[in-house]
Design an enzyme around this catalytic site. Structure first.
Site, PDB file in Angstrom:
ATOM      1  N   ASP A  10       0.883  -1.157   0.000  1.00  0.00           N
ATOM      2  CA  ASP A  10       0.000   0.000   0.000  1.00  0.00           C
ATOM      3  C   ASP A  10       0.938   1.229   0.000  1.00  0.00           C
ATOM      4  OD1 ASP A  10      -2.473   1.540   0.614  1.00  0.00           O
ATOM      5  OD2 ASP A  10      -1.416   1.902   2.484  1.00  0.00           O
ATOM      6  N   LEU A  11       0.437   2.368  -0.464  1.00  0.00           N
ATOM      7  CA  LEU A  11       1.322   3.546  -0.538  1.00  0.00           C
ATOM      8  C   LEU A  11       1.197   4.435   0.707  1.00  0.00           C
ATOM      9  CD1 LEU A  11       3.270   5.380  -2.137  1.00  0.00           C
ATOM     10  CD2 LEU A  11       1.248   6.422  -3.188  1.00  0.00           C
ATOM     11  N   ASP A  12       0.068   5.164   0.773  1.00  0.00           N
ATOM     12  CA  ASP A  12      -0.119   6.141   1.854  1.00  0.00           C
ATOM     13  C   ASP A  12      -0.175   5.435   3.208  1.00  0.00           C
ATOM     14  OD1 ASP A  12      -0.550   8.482   0.115  1.00  0.00           O
ATOM     15  OD2 ASP A  12      -2.386   7.448  -0.459  1.00  0.00           O
ATOM     16  N   THR A  18       2.147  10.211   3.824  1.00  0.00           N
ATOM     17  CA  THR A  18       1.108  11.064   3.237  1.00  0.00           C
ATOM     18  C   THR A  18      -0.297  10.833   3.804  1.00  0.00           C
ATOM     19  OG1 THR A  18       1.248   9.459   1.459  1.00  0.00           O
ATOM     20  CG2 THR A  18       2.135  11.653   1.012  1.00  0.00           C
ATOM     21  N   LYS A  46      -9.483   5.923   5.675  1.00  0.00           N
ATOM     22  CA  LYS A  46      -8.180   5.424   5.198  1.00  0.00           C
ATOM     23  C   LYS A  46      -8.348   4.320   4.172  1.00  0.00           C
ATOM     24  CE  LYS A  46      -4.985   6.319   8.988  1.00  0.00           C
ATOM     25  NZ  LYS A  46      -4.214   5.684  10.066  1.00  0.00           N
ATOM     26  N   SER A 115      -2.489   0.802  -4.587  1.00  0.00           N
ATOM     27  CA  SER A 115      -2.988   1.974  -3.856  1.00  0.00           C
ATOM     28  C   SER A 115      -4.318   2.455  -4.426  1.00  0.00           C
ATOM     29  CB  SER A 115      -1.963   3.111  -3.971  1.00  0.00           C
ATOM     30  OG  SER A 115      -2.508   4.324  -3.519  1.00  0.00           O
ATOM     31  N   ALA A 116      -5.188   2.943  -3.526  1.00  0.00           N
ATOM     32  CA  ALA A 116      -6.457   3.533  -3.955  1.00  0.00           C
ATOM     33  C   ALA A 116      -6.251   4.913  -4.570  1.00  0.00           C
ATOM     34  CB  ALA A 116      -7.382   3.655  -2.753  1.00  0.00           C
ATOM     35  N   LYS A 146     -10.600  -0.484  -2.749  1.00  0.00           N
ATOM     36  CA  LYS A 146     -10.605  -1.167  -1.443  1.00  0.00           C
ATOM     37  C   LYS A 146     -11.885  -0.780  -0.688  1.00  0.00           C
ATOM     38  CE  LYS A 146      -5.597  -0.532  -1.318  1.00  0.00           C
ATOM     39  NZ  LYS A 146      -4.470   0.195  -0.711  1.00  0.00           N
ATOM     40  N   GLU A 170      -0.182  -3.359   4.600  1.00  0.00           N
ATOM     41  CA  GLU A 170      -1.324  -2.428   4.635  1.00  0.00           C
ATOM     42  C   GLU A 170      -1.442  -1.717   5.979  1.00  0.00           C
ATOM     43  OE1 GLU A 170      -3.833  -0.735   3.683  1.00  0.00           O
ATOM     44  OE2 GLU A 170      -4.038  -1.283   1.596  1.00  0.00           O
ATOM     45  N   ASP A 171      -1.928  -0.458   5.931  1.00  0.00           N
ATOM     46  CA  ASP A 171      -2.144   0.286   7.185  1.00  0.00           C
ATOM     47  C   ASP A 171      -3.618   0.580   7.447  1.00  0.00           C
ATOM     48  OD1 ASP A 171      -2.409   2.219   5.100  1.00  0.00           O
ATOM     49  OD2 ASP A 171      -2.203   3.791   6.618  1.00  0.00           O
TER      50      ASP A 171
HETATM   51  P1  B16 Z   1      -6.480  10.266  -3.839  1.00  0.00           P
HETATM   52  P2  B16 Z   1      -3.579   4.081  -0.198  1.00  0.00           P
HETATM   53  C1  B16 Z   1      -5.458   5.971  -0.268  1.00  0.00           C
HETATM   54  O1  B16 Z   1      -4.178   5.512  -0.610  1.00  0.00           O
HETATM   55  C2  B16 Z   1      -5.429   6.735   1.027  1.00  0.00           C
HETATM   56  O2  B16 Z   1      -5.264   5.816   2.092  1.00  0.00           O
HETATM   57  C3  B16 Z   1      -6.730   7.433   1.258  1.00  0.00           C
HETATM   58  O3  B16 Z   1      -6.670   8.212   2.431  1.00  0.00           O
HETATM   59  C4  B16 Z   1      -7.071   8.314   0.054  1.00  0.00           C
HETATM   60  O4  B16 Z   1      -8.338   8.897   0.232  1.00  0.00           O
HETATM   61  C5  B16 Z   1      -7.087   7.439  -1.196  1.00  0.00           C
HETATM   62  O5  B16 Z   1      -5.818   6.845  -1.358  1.00  0.00           O
HETATM   63  C6  B16 Z   1      -7.439   8.215  -2.462  1.00  0.00           C
HETATM   64  O6  B16 Z   1      -6.410   9.107  -2.710  1.00  0.00           O
HETATM   65  O7  B16 Z   1      -7.452  11.292  -3.367  1.00  0.00           O
HETATM   66  O8  B16 Z   1      -5.051  10.738  -3.875  1.00  0.00           O
HETATM   67  O9  B16 Z   1      -6.908   9.605  -5.140  1.00  0.00           O
HETATM   68  O10 B16 Z   1      -3.496   4.076   1.286  1.00  0.00           O
HETATM   69  O11 B16 Z   1      -4.517   3.040  -0.784  1.00  0.00           O
HETATM   70  O12 B16 Z   1      -2.224   4.075  -0.852  1.00  0.00           O
HETATM   71 MG    MG Z   2      -2.747   3.274   3.239  1.00  0.00          MG
END
Ligand code: B16
Ligand code: MG
Length: 217
Positions: A10-12, A18, A46, A115-116, A146, A170-171
């Site tokens: 997972d990224l964020d 971030t 999240k 990542s989402a 997700k 994953e977090d």
């Molecule tokens: P964006 P991840 C997710 O990334 C974040 O956890 C989540 O907080 C955020 O709303 C989502 O990406 C969408 O991000 O607005 O930049 O498209 O944790 O799946 O890497």
């Molecule tokens: Mg995350």
């Protein structure tokens, strides 16, 4: 012992800090709307897509907005988020990331991001991890985000591996659910509330030893 051939991150909140930037940007939106919102409420957002995050935030106070207001709130949130990550650099990688990636490369493991976020590639460029990944599956690449497992299943497919051959980090609750439903081994990172959902929990990637797993790189 499980045999693994790839790591899917997972990224964020796993590779880079971030997740806090997302929180602060949503907090600004919540404050504008007078919706009480703190770190606890943020846990519900999240890992969710931008749209699902806003729906969740509005539902905290049973709010409804018009379609045009909804789009405008998404735009303002993303603008605030992008401003806040303008100066992101490799130094913003979370503890242990560089060491784990180096160890995985030495062990010939494949590397992926699931990542989402639709900003994932931009963020990976800024922290200089984009070119080391064998595949990056982001919010642009999937129809279902997700907790649906599509993002991780697509990453495994791109690597030509089965879910059982991949280890997911994953977090977020939604991301852990996605990985488990996809048939992946999942390690919960940096979020103690995941402890009862995962077979293994670590506070960060710092000191995570990939050699505890049987590797077939
Ligand atoms: P964006 P991840 C997710 O990334 C974040 O956890 C989540 O907080 C955020 O709303 C989502 O990406 C969408 O991000 O607005 O930049 O498209 O944790 O799946 O890497
Ligand atoms: Mg995350």
């Amino acid at each position: 012992m499980n045999t693994i051939k790839a790591l899917i991150f997972d990224l964020d909140g796993v590779l880079v800090s971030t997740e806090h930037n997302h929180f602060l940007a949503w907090k600004r939106i919540a404050d504008t709307l007078n919706i009480p919102f703190n770190e606890n409420e943020n846990e519900l957002l999240k890992g969710l897509s931008r749209e699902k995050s806003l729906e969740t935030l509005l539902s905290l106070d049973n709010r409804q907005v018009s379609a045009s207001e909804f789009e405008e709130l998404l735009r303002v949130k993303n603008e605030a988020y992008l401003n806040s990550v303008a100066h992101l650099s490799p130094q913003d990688c979370l503890p242990g990331v560089t060491e784990l990636i180096d160890a995985a490369k030495k062990a010939n493991l494949k590397l992926a991001v699931g990542s989402a976020s639709r900003n994932a590639k931009l963020i990976l460029q800024r922290i200089e991890l984009d070119s080391i990944m064998d595949t990056i599956v982001d919010g642009h690449a999937v129809k279902k985000t997700k907790p649906d497992p599509e993002v991780f299943l697509r990453a495994a497919k791109n690597l030509q591996l089965s879910p059982a051959e991949c280890l997911v980090f994953e977090d977020a609750e939604s991301g852990v659910q996605a990985a488990l439903d996809g048939g992946f081994m999942v390690i919960g990172v940096g979020n103690p509330s995941l402890k009862n959902r995962v077979s293994r929990y670590i506070p960060s990637l710092h000191n995570f030893n990939i050699n505890e797993y049987e590797i077939l790189g």
